[in-house]
Design an enzyme around this catalytic site. Structure first.
Site, PDB file in Angstrom:
ATOM      1  CG  HIS A 190      -1.946   1.299   1.132  1.00  0.00           C
ATOM      2  ND1 HIS A 190      -3.145   0.963   0.977  1.00  0.00           N
ATOM      3  CD2 HIS A 190      -1.985   2.490   1.371  1.00  0.00           C
ATOM      4  CE1 HIS A 190      -3.835   1.905   0.808  1.00  0.00           C
ATOM      5  NE2 HIS A 190      -3.135   3.029   1.343  1.00  0.00           N
ATOM      6  CG  HIS A 198      -1.138   6.989  -1.585  1.00  0.00           C
ATOM      7  ND1 HIS A 198      -2.190   7.325  -2.233  1.00  0.00           N
ATOM      8  CD2 HIS A 198      -1.412   6.152  -0.655  1.00  0.00           C
ATOM      9  CE1 HIS A 198      -3.307   6.563  -1.682  1.00  0.00           C
ATOM     10  NE2 HIS A 198      -2.709   5.999  -0.655  1.00  0.00           N
ATOM     11  CD  GLN A 221      -7.110  11.074  -1.913  1.00  0.00           C
ATOM     12  OE1 GLN A 221      -5.957  10.734  -1.878  1.00  0.00           O
ATOM     13  NE2 GLN A 221      -7.815  10.917  -0.860  1.00  0.00           N
ATOM     14  CG  HIS A 250      -7.661   4.168   0.551  1.00  0.00           C
ATOM     15  ND1 HIS A 250      -7.120   3.779  -0.374  1.00  0.00           N
ATOM     16  CD2 HIS A 250      -6.624   5.098   1.146  1.00  0.00           C
ATOM     17  CE1 HIS A 250      -5.776   4.102  -0.658  1.00  0.00           C
ATOM     18  NE2 HIS A 250      -5.437   4.978   0.123  1.00  0.00           N
ATOM     19  CD  GLU A 274      -6.626   6.879   6.033  1.00  0.00           C
ATOM     20  OE1 GLU A 274      -5.657   7.319   6.165  1.00  0.00           O
ATOM     21  OE2 GLU A 274      -6.964   6.657   4.713  1.00  0.00           O
ATOM     22  CG  ASP A 330      -0.657   5.271   3.571  1.00  0.00           C
ATOM     23  OD1 ASP A 330      -1.011   5.501   2.211  1.00  0.00           O
ATOM     24  OD2 ASP A 330      -1.164   5.520   4.539  1.00  0.00           O
ATOM     25  CD1 TRP A 366      -3.058  12.493   4.127  1.00  0.00           C
ATOM     26  CD2 TRP A 366      -2.013  12.361   2.169  1.00  0.00           C
ATOM     27  NE1 TRP A 366      -3.985  12.833   3.131  1.00  0.00           N
ATOM     28  CE2 TRP A 366      -3.313  12.711   1.716  1.00  0.00           C
ATOM     29  CE3 TRP A 366      -1.191  12.234   1.054  1.00  0.00           C
ATOM     30  CZ2 TRP A 366      -3.609  12.783   0.273  1.00  0.00           C
ATOM     31  CZ3 TRP A 366      -1.484  12.268   0.028  1.00  0.00           C
ATOM     32  CH2 TRP A 366      -2.829  12.576  -0.329  1.00  0.00           C
TER      33      TRP A 366
END
Length: 430
Positions: A57, A59, A152, A210, A213, A309, A315
């Site tokens: 996982h 991005h 997203q 996702h 979360e 991630d 983030w």
């Protein structure tokens, strides 16, 4: 003659003092004292040799974009999403490719040779999709890169998300993604799970959502995902990522939920570094840890893996591509400090992660591709404890990255001149 012979290796299954013989890019023998000539011989000197690390996982479209166009001052998930929305119109394909390739260089140096990356499809240009498809092609000789079509901004919340997701899949993106808890209503979230699973079933693809979360214990889309997995026949091909709401759910509900996940064959991917950072932001004290119920899921027979991630993006301002750092955080957050639990955490960033993303041909067995990492550690527990140097990273029998051992020189009266941190642990059981 062999192409490569690794001597005196320890393996993650507990075997010690074995040799690994490689020919034509594949493992041809594993046993003690093979003793055959080879073009290249590496003495592992009792160090751990493992299959490569796997990140289930990530991005990659956002990686290494920290500070663009500004910093996430609150440190929250929602500000990160908003910040990414500000950055998207400013992206260029060249910049996304360049950052992704730099991250892939880092990944190789860390022995990370398989990555599943979500890519945002809520930009009508599909610029990031085109960029990461180009990256996938360029890194194919040394990294297995899977791409997830990720809406997203919400599959239904974003007006063009469904159309763009289908376009991305037509372009060659591998996996169907989603974010049901970010829809405007719980009902829309449920509907998105149902539709996304149907798209995957129609196209013969995997699903990776996702899912929940959130700190909200009533965010229960994982229940719908498990049920839909069974309904459309996707058992074993579905991942529920994050699942942080399970951290806040009452135990009775979880006692019904986890068996449903096991029945559906849903894989659970926790992202310890990010879950511990982004969750519990609305708490004063006590603060929730945020990571899903890893020990309970494992005990019930659910396959669990850990993802990185984020690395230096809207983030998360840290990260180094080190999956052992990810596993170490999981050990601490999940209170998985028994030796067998630490060993399991190692497998959550290797073979369990490979299983979660359906990675074929993975493993350290005769006949498999000779994709290996030699660590400056003796076993899996020591690997997580030390987060050691990757002495060699091998792809299809060829060494593609090397790092000198980490050794400190001392100048102390009556003490050794050198310290190898990997030699300062007692044998197991002491």
């Amino acid at each position: 003659m062999l192409d490569l012979l690794i001597e005196n290796a320890n393996l993650a299954d507990g075997r010690t003092g074995v040799d690994i013989a490689v020919g034509d890019g594949r493992i041809v023998d594993i046993r003690p004292a093979i003793g055959k000539p080879a073009r290249t011989t590496i003495n592992a000197t009792g160090r751990l040799v493992t299959p490569p690390f796997v990140d289930p996982h990530f991005h990659m479209d956002a990686t290494l974009s920290l500070g663009l166009p500004r910093m996430n001052r609150s440190g929250t998930l929602l500000e990160g999403i908003a910040l990414w929305g500000e950055l998207k119109p400013l992206l260029t394909q060249e910049a996304v490719v360049e950052r992704a390739l730099r991250y892939c260089d880092l990944a190789v140096s860390q022995g990370l040779l398989a990555i599943r990356s979500h890519v945002d499809v809520c930009d009508d240009r599909l610029l990031a999709v085109e960029a990461l498809l180009e990256v996938k092609k360029r890194v194919a000789p040394y990294i297995d890169l899977q791409l997830v079509a990720f809406p997203q901004d919400g599959f239904y919340r974003s007006p063009t998300a469904e159309r763009n997701l289908l376009r991305a899949l037509d372009m060659g993106v591998d996996v169907v993604g989603g974010i049901p808890h970010f829809e405007r209503t719980m009902a829309d979230g449920t509907a998105s799970v149902r539709r996304l699973c149907e798209i995957a079933a129609e196209r013969g693809l995997m699903v990776d959502l996702h899912c929940d979360e959130s700190d909200d214990p009533l965010s229960r889309h994982i229940e719908t995902l498990a049920a839909e997995t069974i309904r459309v026949g996707l058992q074993g091909r579905v991942v529920g990522s994050h699942l942080t709401s399970m951290h806040s759910m009452d135990n009775y509900y979880v006692s019904k939920l986890i068996p449903l996940m096991r029945e559906a064959g849903v894989h659970a991917v926790a992202n310890p570094l990010i879950n511990i950072t982004l969750q519990g932001r609305h708490d004063t004290y006590p603060k929730r840890r945020g990571m899903t119920r890893v020990p309970e899921l494992l005990k019930a027979g659910v396959n669990v893996a850990f993802g990185h991630d984020c690395v230096m993006d809207p983030w998360y301002s840290m990260g180094s591509g080190d999956m052992l750092e990810v596993a170490s955080m999981a050990v601490h957050v999940g209170q998985m400090t028994a030796l067998d639990a630490i060993d399991t955490a190692f497998h959550c960033v290797t073979d369990r992660a490979a299983k979660a993303i359906g990675l074929e041909g993975y493993g350290l067995d005769v006949g498999k591709a000779a994709n290996l990492v030699i660590l400056q550690a003796r076993d899996t527990v020591e690997a997580i404890r030390l987060k050691p140097t990757r002495l060699a990273v091998i792809r299809n029998g060829k060494v593609i990255a090397e790092t000198a051992p980490r050794v400190a020189r001392l100048d102390l009266p009556g003490r050794p001149e050198m310290v190898d941190t990997a030699a300062y642990a007692p044998p197991r059981g002491e």
